[in-house]
Enzyme design. Structure first.
Site, PDB file in Angstrom:
ATOM      1  N   LYS A  14       0.832  -1.211   0.000  1.00 54.48           N
ATOM      2  CA  LYS A  14       0.000   0.000   0.000  1.00 54.48           C
ATOM      3  C   LYS A  14       0.867   1.261   0.000  1.00 54.48           C
ATOM      4  O   LYS A  14       0.666   2.175  -0.800  1.00 54.48           O
ATOM      5  CB  LYS A  14      -0.928   0.018   1.245  1.00 54.48           C
ATOM      6  CG  LYS A  14      -1.795  -1.213   1.384  1.00 54.48           C
ATOM      7  CD  LYS A  14      -2.692  -1.171   2.612  1.00 54.48           C
ATOM      8  CE  LYS A  14      -1.957  -1.191   3.935  1.00 54.48           C
ATOM      9  NZ  LYS A  14      -1.290  -2.469   4.261  1.00 54.48           N
ATOM     10  N   ARG A  88      -9.799   0.705   8.811  1.00 58.69           N
ATOM     11  CA  ARG A  88      -9.375  -0.645   9.175  1.00 58.69           C
ATOM     12  C   ARG A  88     -10.445  -1.379   9.960  1.00 58.69           C
ATOM     13  O   ARG A  88     -10.246  -2.528  10.324  1.00 58.69           O
ATOM     14  CB  ARG A  88      -8.140  -0.539  10.061  1.00 58.69           C
ATOM     15  CG  ARG A  88      -6.834  -0.810   9.348  1.00 58.69           C
ATOM     16  CD  ARG A  88      -5.728  -0.501  10.333  1.00 58.69           C
ATOM     17  NE  ARG A  88      -4.570  -1.272  10.119  1.00 58.69           N
ATOM     18  CZ  ARG A  88      -3.477  -0.825   9.518  1.00 58.69           C
ATOM     19  NH1 ARG A  88      -3.458   0.391   9.002  1.00 58.69           N
ATOM     20  NH2 ARG A  88      -2.426  -1.589   9.413  1.00 58.69           N
ATOM     21  N   ARG A 127      11.970  -5.153   4.874  1.00 64.02           N
ATOM     22  CA  ARG A 127      11.673  -3.744   4.570  1.00 64.02           C
ATOM     23  C   ARG A 127      12.544  -2.786   5.372  1.00 64.02           C
ATOM     24  O   ARG A 127      12.816  -2.983   6.542  1.00 64.02           O
ATOM     25  CB  ARG A 127      10.212  -3.449   4.892  1.00 64.02           C
ATOM     26  CG  ARG A 127       9.913  -1.943   4.840  1.00 64.02           C
ATOM     27  CD  ARG A 127       8.474  -1.626   4.912  1.00 64.02           C
ATOM     28  NE  ARG A 127       7.813  -2.160   6.078  1.00 64.02           N
ATOM     29  CZ  ARG A 127       6.501  -2.094   6.264  1.00 64.02           C
ATOM     30  NH1 ARG A 127       5.742  -1.525   5.352  1.00 64.02           N
ATOM     31  NH2 ARG A 127       5.945  -2.591   7.340  1.00 64.02           N
ATOM     32  N   ARG A 161      11.231  -0.599  11.022  1.00 64.21           N
ATOM     33  CA  ARG A 161      10.158  -0.359  11.986  1.00 64.21           C
ATOM     34  C   ARG A 161      10.203  -1.364  13.130  1.00 64.21           C
ATOM     35  O   ARG A 161      10.511  -2.537  12.917  1.00 64.21           O
ATOM     36  CB  ARG A 161       8.805  -0.466  11.269  1.00 64.21           C
ATOM     37  CG  ARG A 161       8.381   0.850  10.670  1.00 64.21           C
ATOM     38  CD  ARG A 161       7.211   0.741   9.755  1.00 64.21           C
ATOM     39  NE  ARG A 161       6.096  -0.086  10.205  1.00 64.21           N
ATOM     40  CZ  ARG A 161       4.980  -0.241   9.503  1.00 64.21           C
ATOM     41  NH1 ARG A 161       4.845   0.393   8.347  1.00 64.21           N
ATOM     42  NH2 ARG A 161       4.010  -1.006   9.935  1.00 64.21           N
ATOM     43  N   ARG A 172      -0.554  -8.579  13.699  1.00 66.57           N
ATOM     44  CA  ARG A 172      -1.074  -7.638  12.683  1.00 66.57           C
ATOM     45  C   ARG A 172      -1.959  -8.370  11.671  1.00 66.57           C
ATOM     46  O   ARG A 172      -3.006  -7.862  11.250  1.00 66.57           O
ATOM     47  CB  ARG A 172       0.095  -6.932  11.970  1.00 66.57           C
ATOM     48  CG  ARG A 172       0.755  -5.890  12.862  1.00 66.57           C
ATOM     49  CD  ARG A 172       2.162  -5.570  12.426  1.00 66.57           C
ATOM     50  NE  ARG A 172       2.247  -4.859  11.159  1.00 66.57           N
ATOM     51  CZ  ARG A 172       3.387  -4.689  10.479  1.00 66.57           C
ATOM     52  NH1 ARG A 172       4.523  -5.180  10.949  1.00 66.57           N
ATOM     53  NH2 ARG A 172       3.393  -4.026   9.358  1.00 66.57           N
TER      54      ARG A 172
HETATM   55  P1  AP5 Z   1       4.870  -1.592   1.762  1.00 69.15           P
HETATM   56  O1  AP5 Z   1       4.488  -0.809   0.573  1.00 69.15           O
HETATM   57  O2  AP5 Z   1       5.652  -0.904   2.832  1.00 69.15           O
HETATM   58  O3  AP5 Z   1       3.588  -2.356   2.382  1.00 69.15           O
HETATM   59  P2  AP5 Z   1       2.328  -1.789   3.149  1.00 69.15           P
HETATM   60  O4  AP5 Z   1       1.117  -2.484   2.592  1.00 69.15           O
HETATM   61  O5  AP5 Z   1       2.324  -0.298   3.165  1.00 69.15           O
HETATM   62  O6  AP5 Z   1       2.632  -2.405   4.572  1.00 69.15           O
HETATM   63  P3  AP5 Z   1       2.587  -1.794   6.040  1.00 69.15           P
HETATM   64  O7  AP5 Z   1       3.322  -2.782   6.917  1.00 69.15           O
HETATM   65  O8  AP5 Z   1       3.068  -0.389   6.084  1.00 69.15           O
HETATM   66  O9  AP5 Z   1       1.094  -1.875   6.348  1.00 69.15           O
HETATM   67  P4  AP5 Z   1       0.483  -1.888   7.694  1.00 69.15           P
HETATM   68  O10 AP5 Z   1      -0.936  -1.757   7.293  1.00 69.15           O
HETATM   69  O11 AP5 Z   1       0.791  -3.038   8.574  1.00 69.15           O
HETATM   70  O12 AP5 Z   1       1.185  -0.655   8.463  1.00 69.15           O
HETATM   71  P5  AP5 Z   1       0.670   0.754   8.917  1.00 69.15           P
HETATM   72  O13 AP5 Z   1       1.815   1.660   8.990  1.00 69.15           O
HETATM   73  O14 AP5 Z   1      -0.537   1.154   8.156  1.00 69.15           O
HETATM   74  O15 AP5 Z   1       5.675  -2.888   1.236  1.00 69.15           O
HETATM   75  C1  AP5 Z   1       6.251  -3.828   2.146  1.00 69.15           C
HETATM   76  C2  AP5 Z   1       7.609  -4.303   1.593  1.00 69.15           C
HETATM   77  O16 AP5 Z   1       7.391  -5.053   0.392  1.00 69.15           O
HETATM   78  C3  AP5 Z   1       8.565  -3.149   1.215  1.00 69.15           C
HETATM   79  O17 AP5 Z   1       9.872  -3.490   1.572  1.00 69.15           O
HETATM   80  C4  AP5 Z   1       8.412  -3.027  -0.330  1.00 69.15           C
HETATM   81  O18 AP5 Z   1       9.628  -2.564  -0.933  1.00 69.15           O
HETATM   82  C5  AP5 Z   1       8.073  -4.458  -0.731  1.00 69.15           C
HETATM   83  N1  AP5 Z   1       7.158  -4.504  -1.877  1.00 69.15           N
HETATM   84  C6  AP5 Z   1       6.083  -3.711  -2.073  1.00 69.15           C
HETATM   85  N2  AP5 Z   1       5.459  -4.044  -3.233  1.00 69.15           N
HETATM   86  C7  AP5 Z   1       6.148  -5.100  -3.756  1.00 69.15           C
HETATM   87  C8  AP5 Z   1       6.003  -5.889  -4.962  1.00 69.15           C
HETATM   88  N3  AP5 Z   1       4.978  -5.687  -5.818  1.00 69.15           N
HETATM   89  N4  AP5 Z   1       6.915  -6.868  -5.171  1.00 69.15           N
HETATM   90  C9  AP5 Z   1       7.930  -7.092  -4.297  1.00 69.15           C
HETATM   91  N5  AP5 Z   1       8.137  -6.373  -3.166  1.00 69.15           N
HETATM   92  C10 AP5 Z   1       7.254  -5.373  -2.890  1.00 69.15           C
HETATM   93  O19 AP5 Z   1       0.146   0.433  10.398  1.00 69.15           O
HETATM   94  C11 AP5 Z   1       1.039   0.122  11.450  1.00 69.15           C
HETATM   95  C12 AP5 Z   1       0.265   0.059  12.762  1.00 69.15           C
HETATM   96  O20 AP5 Z   1      -0.353   1.329  13.033  1.00 69.15           O
HETATM   97  C13 AP5 Z   1      -0.901  -0.937  12.821  1.00 69.15           C
HETATM   98  O21 AP5 Z   1      -0.460  -2.254  13.131  1.00 69.15           O
HETATM   99  C14 AP5 Z   1      -1.760  -0.313  13.924  1.00 69.15           C
HETATM  100  O22 AP5 Z   1      -1.230  -0.566  15.199  1.00 69.15           O
HETATM  101  C15 AP5 Z   1      -1.622   1.185  13.653  1.00 69.15           C
HETATM  102  N6  AP5 Z   1      -2.645   1.709  12.733  1.00 69.15           N
HETATM  103  C16 AP5 Z   1      -2.425   2.276  11.500  1.00 69.15           C
HETATM  104  N7  AP5 Z   1      -3.576   2.657  10.944  1.00 69.15           N
HETATM  105  C17 AP5 Z   1      -4.553   2.320  11.811  1.00 69.15           C
HETATM  106  C18 AP5 Z   1      -5.974   2.416  11.764  1.00 69.15           C
HETATM  107  N8  AP5 Z   1      -6.626   2.952  10.698  1.00 69.15           N
HETATM  108  N9  AP5 Z   1      -6.683   1.960  12.832  1.00 69.15           N
HETATM  109  C19 AP5 Z   1      -6.054   1.439  13.922  1.00 69.15           C
HETATM  110  N10 AP5 Z   1      -4.714   1.290  14.021  1.00 69.15           N
HETATM  111  C20 AP5 Z   1      -3.970   1.723  12.961  1.00 69.15           C
END
Ligand code: AP5
Length: 216
Positions: A14, A88, A127, A161, A172
């Site tokens: 994402k 979410r 990552r 992270r 997660r």
């Molecule tokens: P990346 O693009 O970083 O993946 P992502 O989907 O953004 O993953 P996240 O881990 O950031 O999502 P998340 O939802 O767990 O975290 P968030 O910060 O929102 O890609 C991942 C890796 O793969 C990278 O190294 C990239 O280079 C590689 N890659 C990407 N595309 C690829 C491809 N096509 N082929 C090969 N490699 C590829 O949330 C973190 C925490 O915050 C949550 O756990 C929660 O505690 C809190 N939080 C955030 N939002 C909320 C909410 N709305 N409600 C409640 N709690 C929340």
């Protein structure tokens, strides 16, 4: 102006695709994860509590994240918003619909990025990001051109992270399947859901997302 949600489990890509849409289409990325990580650096009691919850892999309360998004929607962006990691829960989805309606905006597409769970461990544990500009890298699939230096801004502040480990990832993923995956049916029923193959090469995923946006 096109407002979209990128929906998918941790590591689906994402953030990677959101950054491309910012560069290529002038959209504005609203990542609740990034906003919450920023809140952690404030050193406040709230910041400390948020850090504990995030490091475990649990979800932060709906009230906190809805409040973060509410502040941003008052200033609509010309290129449109990319909701990355929000909503979410069903409560957050209902709140987003209400906030958009109150501010005279619409939701134009919800893009589900489908991936195989087995691929997520490798994606998450490999990552790293630039601490200065936020560019996302991977040890294997997207290393920096010069080791230890960001390709985009030249910073050497590369970081990993605290929740990017196998233990937190299990929590997660469980949170995703229990609380977030029902949103797939929710947006399908509203006729807003499109699905792309998140396991494809990054350029192919970007192409599939562009097709959805061009139709919206
Ligand atoms: P990346 O693009 O970083 O993946 P992502 O989907 O953004 O993953 P996240 O881990 O950031 O999502 P998340 O939802 O767990 O975290 P968030 O910060 O929102 O890609 C991942 C890796 O793969 C990278 O190294 C990239 O280079 C590689 N890659 C990407 N595309 C690829 C491809 N096509 N082929 C090969 N490699 C590829 O949330 C973190 C925490 O915050 C949550 O756990 C929660 O505690 C809190 N939080 C955030 N939002 C909320 C909410 N709305 N409600 C409640 N709690 C929340």
């Amino acid at each position: 102006m096109t407002n979209i949600i990128l929906l998918g489990p941790p590591g689906a890509g994402k953030g990677t695709q959101a950054k491309r849409l910012v560069d290529e289409r002038g959209m504005v990325q609203l990542s609740t994860g990034d906003m919450l990580r920023e809140a952690q650096t404030s050193g406040t009691e709230m910041g400390k509590r948020v850090a504990e919850v995030m490091n475990r892999g649990d979800l932060v309360t709906d009230e906190i994240v809805i409040g973060l998004i509410r502040e941003k929607l008052d200033n609509p962006s010309g290129g449109g918003f990319i909701f990355d990691g929000f909503p979410r829960t069903l409560k957050q989805a209902d709140a987003l619909g209400a906030l958009l309606a109150q501010t005279g905006q619409s939701l134009d597409a919800v893009i589900e990025m489908q991936v195989d769970d087995a691929a997520l461990v490798a994606r998450i544990t490999g990552r790293f990001t630039c601490g200065n500009c936020g560019e996302v890298y991977h040890d294997v699939t997207r290393p920096t051109k010069v080791a230890g230096t960001c390709d985009v801004c030249g910073s050497t502040k590369l970081k990993r992270r605290a929740d990017d480990n196998e233990e937190s990832l299990k929590t997660r993923l469980m949170e995703y399947y229990k609380k977030t995956s029902p949103l797939i049916g929710y947006y399908y029923a509203k006729g807003q859901l499109s699905t792309v193959d998140g396991l494809a090469e990054m350029d192919e995923v970007a192409g599939a997302i562009a097709k959805v946006l061009d139709k919206s």
